[in-house]
Scaffold this motif. Structure first.
Motif, PDB file in Angstrom:
ATOM      1  N   ARG A  36     160.499 -12.765  -2.606  1.00  0.00           N
ATOM      2  CA  ARG A  36     159.564 -13.607  -3.080  1.00  0.00           C
ATOM      3  C   ARG A  36     159.295 -13.352  -4.301  1.00  0.00           C
ATOM      4  N   PRO A  37     159.014 -15.076  -5.092  1.00  0.00           N
ATOM      5  CA  PRO A  37     158.596 -15.476  -6.081  1.00  0.00           C
ATOM      6  C   PRO A  37     156.814 -14.967  -6.246  1.00  0.00           C
ATOM      7  N   GLN A  38     156.511 -13.850  -7.611  1.00  0.00           N
ATOM      8  CA  GLN A  38     155.201 -13.567  -7.835  1.00  0.00           C
ATOM      9  C   GLN A  38     154.763 -14.907  -8.054  1.00  0.00           C
ATOM     10  N   ALA A  39     155.054 -16.622  -8.742  1.00  0.00           N
ATOM     11  CA  ALA A  39     154.399 -16.797  -9.436  1.00  0.00           C
ATOM     12  C   ALA A  39     155.446 -18.299  -9.326  1.00  0.00           C
ATOM     13  N   VAL A  40     154.922 -19.653  -8.586  1.00  0.00           N
ATOM     14  CA  VAL A  40     155.869 -20.878  -9.164  1.00  0.00           C
ATOM     15  C   VAL A  40     155.348 -21.640 -10.117  1.00  0.00           C
ATOM     16  N   ASP A  41     155.520 -22.010 -10.895  1.00  0.00           N
ATOM     17  CA  ASP A  41     154.811 -23.156 -12.238  1.00  0.00           C
ATOM     18  C   ASP A  41     155.398 -24.675 -12.073  1.00  0.00           C
ATOM     19  N   LEU A  42     154.496 -25.305 -11.167  1.00  0.00           N
ATOM     20  CA  LEU A  42     155.099 -26.616 -12.060  1.00  0.00           C
ATOM     21  C   LEU A  42     154.625 -27.792 -12.299  1.00  0.00           C
ATOM     22  N   SER A  43     153.684 -26.919 -13.873  1.00  0.00           N
ATOM     23  CA  SER A  43     152.895 -28.327 -14.599  1.00  0.00           C
ATOM     24  C   SER A  43     153.843 -28.645 -15.027  1.00  0.00           C
ATOM     25  N   ASP A  44     155.187 -28.545 -14.905  1.00  0.00           N
ATOM     26  CA  ASP A  44     155.969 -29.909 -15.916  1.00  0.00           C
ATOM     27  C   ASP A  44     157.279 -30.093 -14.143  1.00  0.00           C
ATOM     28  N   PRO A  45     157.281 -31.382 -13.881  1.00  0.00           N
ATOM     29  CA  PRO A  45     157.637 -31.037 -12.541  1.00  0.00           C
ATOM     30  C   PRO A  45     159.253 -31.423 -12.459  1.00  0.00           C
ATOM     31  N   ASP A  46     159.482 -32.046 -14.375  1.00  0.00           N
ATOM     32  CA  ASP A  46     161.176 -32.183 -14.465  1.00  0.00           C
ATOM     33  C   ASP A  46     161.312 -30.089 -15.128  1.00  0.00           C
ATOM     34  N   GLN A  47     160.581 -29.609 -14.960  1.00  0.00           N
ATOM     35  CA  GLN A  47     161.101 -27.990 -15.511  1.00  0.00           C
ATOM     36  C   GLN A  47     160.399 -26.835 -14.763  1.00  0.00           C
ATOM     37  N   PRO A  48     160.867 -26.944 -13.364  1.00  0.00           N
ATOM     38  CA  PRO A  48     159.687 -25.811 -12.108  1.00  0.00           C
ATOM     39  C   PRO A  48     159.997 -24.437 -13.041  1.00  0.00           C
ATOM     40  N   THR A  85     151.831 -20.921  -0.034  1.00  0.00           N
ATOM     41  CA  THR A  85     152.395 -21.548   0.672  1.00  0.00           C
ATOM     42  C   THR A  85     153.275 -19.825   1.615  1.00  0.00           C
ATOM     43  N   THR A  86     153.690 -19.972   2.980  1.00  0.00           N
ATOM     44  CA  THR A  86     154.446 -18.698   3.413  1.00  0.00           C
ATOM     45  C   THR A  86     155.680 -18.437   2.925  1.00  0.00           C
ATOM     46  N   GLY A  87     156.381 -19.140   1.885  1.00  0.00           N
ATOM     47  CA  GLY A  87     157.155 -18.959   2.106  1.00  0.00           C
ATOM     48  C   GLY A  87     157.657 -18.775   0.334  1.00  0.00           C
ATOM     49  N   LEU A  88     156.609 -19.060  -0.596  1.00  0.00           N
ATOM     50  CA  LEU A  88     156.710 -18.979  -2.096  1.00  0.00           C
ATOM     51  C   LEU A  88     155.799 -18.725  -2.444  1.00  0.00           C
ATOM     52  N   GLY A  89     154.779 -18.730  -1.988  1.00  0.00           N
ATOM     53  CA  GLY A  89     153.611 -17.787  -1.898  1.00  0.00           C
ATOM     54  C   GLY A  89     152.367 -18.960  -3.227  1.00  0.00           C
ATOM     55  N   PRO A  90     152.230 -18.399  -4.225  1.00  0.00           N
ATOM     56  CA  PRO A  90     151.648 -18.744  -4.636  1.00  0.00           C
ATOM     57  C   PRO A  90     152.322 -20.275  -6.018  1.00  0.00           C
TER      58      PRO A  90
END
Length: 285
Positions: free
Chosen positions: A248-260, A211-216
């Motif tokens: 800007r974050p280096q990465a966002v991990d949503l593997s667990d949608p309850d604990q991004p 995404t343009t705002g949060l990256g990968p």
């Protein structure tokens, strides 16, 4: 020698007459049944002969194609493998629809056989490419496009496809087994507010969004939790950029949608995930 009585003499001729009448009725029934069988056989044979010989496509003008701005009648005839003259009974509409769905850049195909006059009708809905794509093939990396249902469209298939809206999205690592998951992501594209730029399936099976705002953004495996992860990803991509104030974050991990989890340069490790947790949508989304 006994002499028959008057009653016996009058009874015997009547019984004989009734027997003769029954025989005549049975004979008439047999003759009528035989005529019915003969006429039915002749009608069936005549009808079958007319259908086989008369209900025939004699030229391409008897093939009707509607609904498509990209596919011509000649392309449909060639892709379907129709040869003239062609008996209509030899053509199976469902089989033809499956063949054309693979061979041509169409989203849906409906095939109808018409009798008066003999015609074969194809009703097509063109595919609309929503992004560029690449996949690993037998000869190496292959470039193409995808439609809104996640179907692959090769460069050969595009046949002048309208591609002006494909520059803003790229699909990397396309694979047939991921097609349903890709279609689900594409159906939620508007929820990202125009910030979704990349959809990537890595060799390990994880799904990533760019995404343009949060990256990968790592969504993990495209399993039954994909819908929840997509809702969380869309919410974060539209709410977090303003809160991060340029970090800007280096990465966002949503593997667990309850604990991004976010990895943001300049923040202590124990602070990395706090922005995502604060901005996560309420209501178990």
């Amino acid at each position: 020698m006994s002499v028959p009585t008057v009653g016996e003499v009058s009874l015997r001729p009547g019984s004989e007459r009734r027997r003769q009448l029954r025989q005549e009725r049975r004979a008439d029934q047999l003759r009528n049944l035989w005529r019915l069988v003969m006429f039915s056989a002749m009608a069936s044979g005549l009808g079958y002969g007319l259908l086989r010989q008369g209900w025939t496509l004699g030229s391409p003008s008897q093939v009707e194609v509607s609904g498509s701005k990209l596919v011509s009648r000649e392309q449909v005839i060639q892709a379907a493998g129709i040869r003239f003259p062609q008996p209509l009974l030899d053509l199976q509409p469902r089989q033809l629809a499956q063949i054309l769905s693979v061979a041509l850049p169409v989203e849906t195909v409906q095939v109808s056989r018409l009798m008066l006059p003999p015609r074969l009708r194809f009703e097509l809905v063109d595919r609309s490419a929503v992004g560029r794509a690449e996949r690993r093939g037998a000869t190496g990396l292959e470039q193409g496009y995808v439609d809104r249902l996640g179907n692959w469209i090769s460069v050969r298939q595009n046949l002048g496809l309208q591609l002006q809206d494909t520059q803003n999205l790229r699909v990397i690592g396309w694979n047939e087994r991921h097609r349903a998951s890709l279609a689900e992501v594409l159906s939620q594209r508007q929820a990202f507010g125009g910030s979704l730029r990349e959809i990537r399936f890595d060799p390990g099976g994880s799904l990533w969004l760019g995404t343009t705002g949060l990256g990968p953004m790592r969504l993990g495996p495209p399993d039954a939790q994909l819908g929840r992860r997509l809702r969380v990803a869309a919410h974060l991509s539209t709410t977090l950029p303003a809160q991060l104030k340029g970090h800007r974050p280096q990465a966002v991990d949503l593997s667990d949608p309850d604990q991004p989890e976010l990895s943001i340069p300049g923040l202590r490790p124990d602070q990395d995930s706090s922005p995502a947790t604060a901005a996560r949508p309420r209501g178990g989304q």
